[in-house]
Design a protein around this motif. Structure first.
Motif, PDB file in Angstrom:
ATOM      1  N   ARG A 183      41.887  29.541  32.255  1.00  0.00           N
ATOM      2  CA  ARG A 183      40.984  29.954  31.579  1.00  0.00           C
ATOM      3  C   ARG A 183      40.120  28.744  30.872  1.00  0.00           C
ATOM      4  NH1 ARG A 183      40.790  32.346  25.634  1.00  0.00           N
ATOM      5  NH2 ARG A 183      42.742  32.518  26.085  1.00  0.00           N
ATOM      6  N   LEU A 184      38.912  28.617  31.032  1.00  0.00           N
ATOM      7  CA  LEU A 184      38.139  27.356  30.604  1.00  0.00           C
ATOM      8  C   LEU A 184      36.978  27.869  29.924  1.00  0.00           C
ATOM      9  CD1 LEU A 184      37.897  24.262  30.240  1.00  0.00           C
ATOM     10  CD2 LEU A 184      36.824  24.325  32.618  1.00  0.00           C
ATOM     11  N   GLN A 185      36.862  27.732  28.478  1.00  0.00           N
ATOM     12  CA  GLN A 185      35.873  28.111  27.595  1.00  0.00           C
ATOM     13  C   GLN A 185      35.098  26.760  27.282  1.00  0.00           C
ATOM     14  OE1 GLN A 185      38.536  31.231  25.516  1.00  0.00           O
ATOM     15  NE2 GLN A 185      36.289  31.607  24.875  1.00  0.00           N
ATOM     16  N   SER A 186      33.790  27.110  27.159  1.00  0.00           N
ATOM     17  CA  SER A 186      32.739  25.893  26.558  1.00  0.00           C
ATOM     18  C   SER A 186      33.436  24.948  25.341  1.00  0.00           C
ATOM     19  CB  SER A 186      31.568  26.235  26.774  1.00  0.00           C
ATOM     20  OG  SER A 186      31.073  27.221  25.985  1.00  0.00           O
ATOM     21  N   THR A 187      33.824  25.785  24.382  1.00  0.00           N
ATOM     22  CA  THR A 187      34.164  25.272  23.042  1.00  0.00           C
ATOM     23  C   THR A 187      35.284  26.341  22.443  1.00  0.00           C
ATOM     24  OG1 THR A 187      33.156  24.771  21.084  1.00  0.00           O
ATOM     25  CG2 THR A 187      32.561  26.848  21.980  1.00  0.00           C
ATOM     26  N   CYS A 232      28.444  30.350  23.595  1.00  0.00           N
ATOM     27  CA  CYS A 232      28.799  29.951  22.036  1.00  0.00           C
ATOM     28  C   CYS A 232      29.960  30.771  21.716  1.00  0.00           C
ATOM     29  CB  CYS A 232      27.457  30.193  21.333  1.00  0.00           C
ATOM     30  SG  CYS A 232      26.358  28.930  21.569  1.00  0.00           S
ATOM     31  N   ARG A 233      30.852  30.368  20.827  1.00  0.00           N
ATOM     32  CA  ARG A 233      31.538  31.384  20.035  1.00  0.00           C
ATOM     33  C   ARG A 233      31.215  31.678  18.643  1.00  0.00           C
ATOM     34  NH1 ARG A 233      37.211  29.296  22.303  1.00  0.00           N
ATOM     35  NH2 ARG A 233      38.005  31.081  21.502  1.00  0.00           N
ATOM     36  N   ASP A 234      29.860  31.343  18.432  1.00  0.00           N
ATOM     37  CA  ASP A 234      29.373  31.696  16.657  1.00  0.00           C
ATOM     38  C   ASP A 234      28.023  32.377  16.772  1.00  0.00           C
ATOM     39  OD1 ASP A 234      27.616  29.669  17.858  1.00  0.00           O
ATOM     40  OD2 ASP A 234      27.611  28.509  16.011  1.00  0.00           O
ATOM     41  N   PHE A 235      27.659  33.256  17.760  1.00  0.00           N
ATOM     42  CA  PHE A 235      26.539  33.921  17.749  1.00  0.00           C
ATOM     43  C   PHE A 235      26.143  34.618  16.427  1.00  0.00           C
ATOM     44  CE2 PHE A 235      24.083  37.867  19.339  1.00  0.00           C
ATOM     45  CZ  PHE A 235      22.991  36.912  19.486  1.00  0.00           C
ATOM     46  N   PRO A 236      25.218  34.224  15.724  1.00  0.00           N
ATOM     47  CA  PRO A 236      25.031  34.756  14.396  1.00  0.00           C
ATOM     48  C   PRO A 236      24.815  36.134  14.264  1.00  0.00           C
ATOM     49  CG  PRO A 236      22.893  33.616  15.088  1.00  0.00           C
ATOM     50  CD  PRO A 236      24.073  33.405  16.333  1.00  0.00           C
ATOM     51  N   TYR A 237      25.917  36.680  13.850  1.00  0.00           N
ATOM     52  CA  TYR A 237      25.946  38.028  13.544  1.00  0.00           C
ATOM     53  C   TYR A 237      26.490  38.496  12.153  1.00  0.00           C
ATOM     54  CZ  TYR A 237      26.274  43.114  14.138  1.00  0.00           C
ATOM     55  OH  TYR A 237      26.088  44.447  14.047  1.00  0.00           O
ATOM     56  N   GLY A 238      25.960  39.177  11.382  1.00  0.00           N
ATOM     57  CA  GLY A 238      26.411  39.084  10.077  1.00  0.00           C
ATOM     58  C   GLY A 238      27.807  39.887   9.451  1.00  0.00           C
ATOM     59  N   ARG A 239      28.028  40.951  10.251  1.00  0.00           N
ATOM     60  CA  ARG A 239      29.011  41.576   9.679  1.00  0.00           C
ATOM     61  C   ARG A 239      30.129  42.255  10.793  1.00  0.00           C
ATOM     62  NH1 ARG A 239      24.695  45.327  10.489  1.00  0.00           N
ATOM     63  NH2 ARG A 239      24.943  47.234  11.615  1.00  0.00           N
ATOM     64  N   ARG A 251      29.681  26.005  18.900  1.00  0.00           N
ATOM     65  CA  ARG A 251      28.462  26.352  19.616  1.00  0.00           C
ATOM     66  C   ARG A 251      28.325  25.483  20.811  1.00  0.00           C
ATOM     67  NH1 ARG A 251      22.816  26.287  16.571  1.00  0.00           N
ATOM     68  NH2 ARG A 251      23.390  28.447  17.321  1.00  0.00           N
ATOM     69  N   THR A 252      27.771  25.952  21.881  1.00  0.00           N
ATOM     70  CA  THR A 252      27.554  25.122  22.990  1.00  0.00           C
ATOM     71  C   THR A 252      26.010  24.802  23.182  1.00  0.00           C
ATOM     72  OG1 THR A 252      26.955  27.085  24.485  1.00  0.00           O
ATOM     73  CG2 THR A 252      29.365  26.116  24.470  1.00  0.00           C
ATOM     74  N   TYR A 253      25.670  23.668  24.014  1.00  0.00           N
ATOM     75  CA  TYR A 253      24.160  23.142  23.888  1.00  0.00           C
ATOM     76  C   TYR A 253      23.822  23.123  25.156  1.00  0.00           C
ATOM     77  CZ  TYR A 253      26.093  21.772  19.194  1.00  0.00           C
ATOM     78  OH  TYR A 253      26.699  21.886  17.838  1.00  0.00           O
ATOM     79  N   GLY A 254      22.658  23.873  25.548  1.00  0.00           N
ATOM     80  CA  GLY A 254      21.755  23.779  26.681  1.00  0.00           C
ATOM     81  C   GLY A 254      22.272  23.679  27.955  1.00  0.00           C
ATOM     82  N   GLY A 255      23.412  24.357  28.060  1.00  0.00           N
ATOM     83  CA  GLY A 255      23.972  24.231  29.562  1.00  0.00           C
ATOM     84  C   GLY A 255      24.687  22.975  29.756  1.00  0.00           C
ATOM     85  N   ALA A 256      25.056  22.203  28.868  1.00  0.00           N
ATOM     86  CA  ALA A 256      25.473  21.010  29.079  1.00  0.00           C
ATOM     87  C   ALA A 256      27.034  21.454  29.659  1.00  0.00           C
ATOM     88  CB  ALA A 256      25.793  20.105  27.862  1.00  0.00           C
ATOM     89  N   PHE A 257      27.710  22.268  29.221  1.00  0.00           N
ATOM     90  CA  PHE A 257      29.028  22.595  29.797  1.00  0.00           C
ATOM     91  C   PHE A 257      29.081  23.121  31.199  1.00  0.00           C
ATOM     92  CE2 PHE A 257      32.309  25.712  30.918  1.00  0.00           C
ATOM     93  CZ  PHE A 257      33.467  25.136  30.754  1.00  0.00           C
ATOM     94  N   GLU A 267      34.383  20.522  22.457  1.00  0.00           N
ATOM     95  CA  GLU A 267      35.934  20.628  22.327  1.00  0.00           C
ATOM     96  C   GLU A 267      36.189  22.050  23.057  1.00  0.00           C
ATOM     97  OE1 GLU A 267      38.249  19.891  18.883  1.00  0.00           O
ATOM     98  OE2 GLU A 267      36.351  19.863  17.862  1.00  0.00           O
ATOM     99  N   PRO A 268      36.078  21.788  24.593  1.00  0.00           N
ATOM    100  CA  PRO A 268      36.554  22.956  25.286  1.00  0.00           C
ATOM    101  C   PRO A 268      37.907  23.383  24.902  1.00  0.00           C
ATOM    102  CG  PRO A 268      35.592  21.109  26.670  1.00  0.00           C
ATOM    103  CD  PRO A 268      35.913  20.386  25.249  1.00  0.00           C
ATOM    104  N   PHE A 269      37.966  24.809  25.469  1.00  0.00           N
ATOM    105  CA  PHE A 269      39.500  25.348  25.319  1.00  0.00           C
ATOM    106  C   PHE A 269      39.957  25.713  26.689  1.00  0.00           C
ATOM    107  CE2 PHE A 269      42.121  29.169  25.420  1.00  0.00           C
ATOM    108  CZ  PHE A 269      43.200  28.695  24.386  1.00  0.00           C
ATOM    109  N   VAL A 270      41.131  25.350  27.021  1.00  0.00           N
ATOM    110  CA  VAL A 270      41.994  25.187  28.285  1.00  0.00           C
ATOM    111  C   VAL A 270      43.142  26.140  27.916  1.00  0.00           C
ATOM    112  CG1 VAL A 270      42.809  23.786  29.960  1.00  0.00           C
ATOM    113  CG2 VAL A 270      40.897  22.897  28.946  1.00  0.00           C
TER     114      VAL A 270
END
Length: 635
Positions: A185-189, A155-162, A194-200, A244-247
């Protein structure tokens, strides 16, 4: 060859509440199996770092686990691999990571770095257990491998507040190491997603195993079913549109190959659109394809009526349909059950004219976007035609791949069927960049920054003697700016409003660098006479572009220069090459943006201090630095 791999699966995050994962270790083990099998990596060259949690997949007895998925273990292995001296241009390094990922600044997404999050991550000391992706790329850029292939399922949105700043990696000068590796480079999103359950990873492994259009048929190869970087990433973009993977990567490479007969037949359904008033009597449909074991192309025939169903091997097919007075043809990639429609016409195939070789015909690819990057390739990946907007030429009778990259960075793949008697044509309508649909003329095809500087007379005027000579346009009012001379002297710069959302900064001629601060973030830009820089805090991140003042009123030129920079920021390096190569009079591209004009030429990597080059803003080769203290070599 001596391929190597670093594989990380991190499910355990004991210092964070409800943060444990369940599938990352299992995904890492599955990727390891592929690497030591079809991936061709010797088992002894695979390093596995794993941190299981309560519900993780079990690690089979005998599996060699080098260590935990900790930041320290990862940093040590990256440093070791980057320092290997017994590898070279024929060797490949794979890096796979499954676990949490985050942005370093959840408050200002456009100013956020990507970070990989390791076991031990905590709110009390986040920097100690995270590594910025930028630092990882900089370290791998020093390696002696010919190719580095990265798969990041995080994921590229791990919930961290600051906001926080991840700890860096050891950096050693790459002097004397020759040409840096080609990095794929191939990123899952995309950022913030966020990514979902290993689908990538599931889709990745399916693609590497030759699923669907992740492969293509190359009759010249001994093992003709080939999974290339281009086909794998296009397959994943199609299969994973919800993420939406990033390539990113320049060029192509083979990841896997398979013998003919490995994959079973698929069903191809052919429908026909007849000519108005034609009865369709005497309709005949045919499908032909390439078979390396046969001297002639197999030809399957069916009489009407349509639709007709054919069982065919998975590959590219030419489909024709005819009646006594009408004729039509099409082509299709049938790597899964597929349907194709053939439109009939009363125009029958022409006899080959004397102005071209027998067996050849005109080929035309047309788009409504003047800067769309177009590449026409053979099944083996060789490039036959390339250009921007539209291209035309003469090709041998056959089937080709057309790849068009639009202003948003999306790739459109079409089959071009060049028939000796009628030629071949592909026509596409493409989306505008953000805000483009609201503008007229060429500016419909540029983003907000280029449209703004082009339409603002202030930025097109020559610099007056004794007046500030460097201008920066910023799309926010929450910043301050300073200028720095070659000797290190700093000067606070004036910031003035120009228009809604846009502010401008002018620096004195002696300033060599401009420094823009957004709160705790620091951005450095090299200055050059005659240039206008723009800084846009876009939804996908920080976008910095440079424009030559002398060409701001040349909107056609502006479209090409803006598009190339936009594509580079999106990781579409091959497409950026095509766009700038289509207009050599203005700019050229060779790994970095070079200009036909002195101001742009000064912004190549040579303008950046060696110690700072690894920290160029991702996707940007114009000497932009972010969020790090000044390097001693800056002075």
């Amino acid at each position: 060859m001596a391929h190597h791999a670093l594989v990380v699966g991190c499910d355990a995050y004991p210092s964070m509440s409800n943060a444990d994962l369940a599938g990352a270790v299992g995904d890492a083990l599955a990727v390891q199996d592929w690497l030591v099998g079809p991936g061709g990596v010797p088992a002894g060259n695979v390093v596995l770092l794993a941190s299981p949690a309560a519900h993780s997949a079990s690690v089979a007895a005998g599996t060699r686990v080098t260590g935990e998925a900790s930041r320290l273990a990862f940093a040590r292995e990256v440093g070791r691999l980057a320092g290997l001296t017994d590898v070279g241009h024929a060797d490949r390094l794979y890096v796979y990571f499954a676990g949490h990922g985050c942005g370093t600044d959840p408050v200002n997404a456009a100013l956020s770095d990507d970070a990989l999050v390791f076991s031990g991550f905590s709110e009390d000391d986040p920097s100690a257990h995270a590594i910025a992706l930028r630092d990882l790329l900089a370290q791998l850029d020093q390696a002696r491998f010919g190719e580095v292939v990265m798969f990041l399922d995080a994921c590229r949105d791990f919930p961290y507040g600051r906001p926080f700043r991840p700890g860096g990696l050891r950096f050693d000068s790459a002097a004397g190491r020759g040409v840096p590796p080609r990095l794929y480079r191939l990123q899952s999103t995309l950022p913030g997603r966020r990514t979902y359950g290993g689908a990538f990873t599931a889709a990745l492994l399916a693609g590497l195993a030759g699923a669907g259009a992740a492969k293509e048929f190359d009759e010249r190869a001994d093992r003709p079913y080939v999974v290339r970087w281009s086909t794998l990433t296009a397959y994943l973009e199609s299969e994973m549109r919800n993420q939406e993977p990033f390539v990113s990567g320049r060029g192509d490479l083979v990841l896997a190959d398979f013998a003919d007969g490995t994959f079973g037949e698929v069903e191809l359904t052919v429908s026909v659109a007849p000519v108005a008033g034609d009865s369709g009597d005497g309709l005949e449909m045919a499908v032909t394809y390439r078979d390396p074991s046969s001297f002639e192309e197999p030809r399957l025939k069916r009489p009407g009526p349509a639709p007709a169903r054919f069982r065919v091997p998975p590959r590219r097919h030419r489909v024709t349909a005819r009646t006594p007075s009408t004729w039509g043809h099409s082509a299709v990639d049938a790597y899964a059950d597929t349907a194709v429609a053939v439109t009939l016409s009363r125009t029958l195939p022409d006899v080959v004219s004397g102005d071209r070789d027998p067996g050849s015909a005109p080929a035309v690819i047309t788009t409504d976007d003047p800067a769309a990057a177009i590449m026409v390739t053979t099944p083996g990946g060789g490039t036959l035609m390339r250009g921007a907007g539209s291209v035309a030429g003469t090709l041998a009778d056959g089937l080709y791949t057309v790849t068009v990259t639009d202003a948003l960075g999306w790739r459109h793949r079409e089959v071009l069927d060049v028939h000796e008697g009628s030629g071949g044509e592909v026509t596409l309508d493409l989306p505008n960049p953000p805000g483009g649909a609201e503008r007229d003329g060429p500016l419909r095809w540029v983003g907000p920054a280029a449209a703004f500087v082009s339409s603002t007379p202030l930025f097109a005027r020559p610099t007056e003697p004794g007046r500030p000579g460097r201008f920066v346009c910023v799309a926010t009012d929450r910043f301050r700016a300073t200028g720095r001379t070659a000797g290190g002297a700093l000067t606070e710069l004036r910031v003035e409003s120009v228009a809604d959302r846009w502010w401008w900064v002018a620096a004195p001629p002696e300033a060599q660098w401009l420094e823009v601060r957004f709160g705790d973030h620091r951005l450095e830009l090299p200055a050059a006479p005659g240039l206008r820089a723009t800084i846009e805090l876009a939804a996908t991140g920080l976008l910095v572009m440079y424009f030559d003042r002398a060409h701001l009123e040349d909107q056609a030129s502006l479209v090409f220069v803006e598009r190339a920079q936009r594509l580079m920021s999106a990781g579409r390096l091959d497409a950026a090459d095509v766009v700038l190569g289509a207009d050599r009079r203005r700019t050229a591209l060779d790994g970095v943006l070079l200009g036909a004009h002195t101001p742009l030429r000064r912004l190549g990597r040579t303008a950046v201090a060696p110690g700072n080059r690894p920290y160029l803003l991702p996707g940007n080769q114009w000497g932009v630095l972010l969020d790090r203290p000044p390097h001693p070599d800056d002075r």
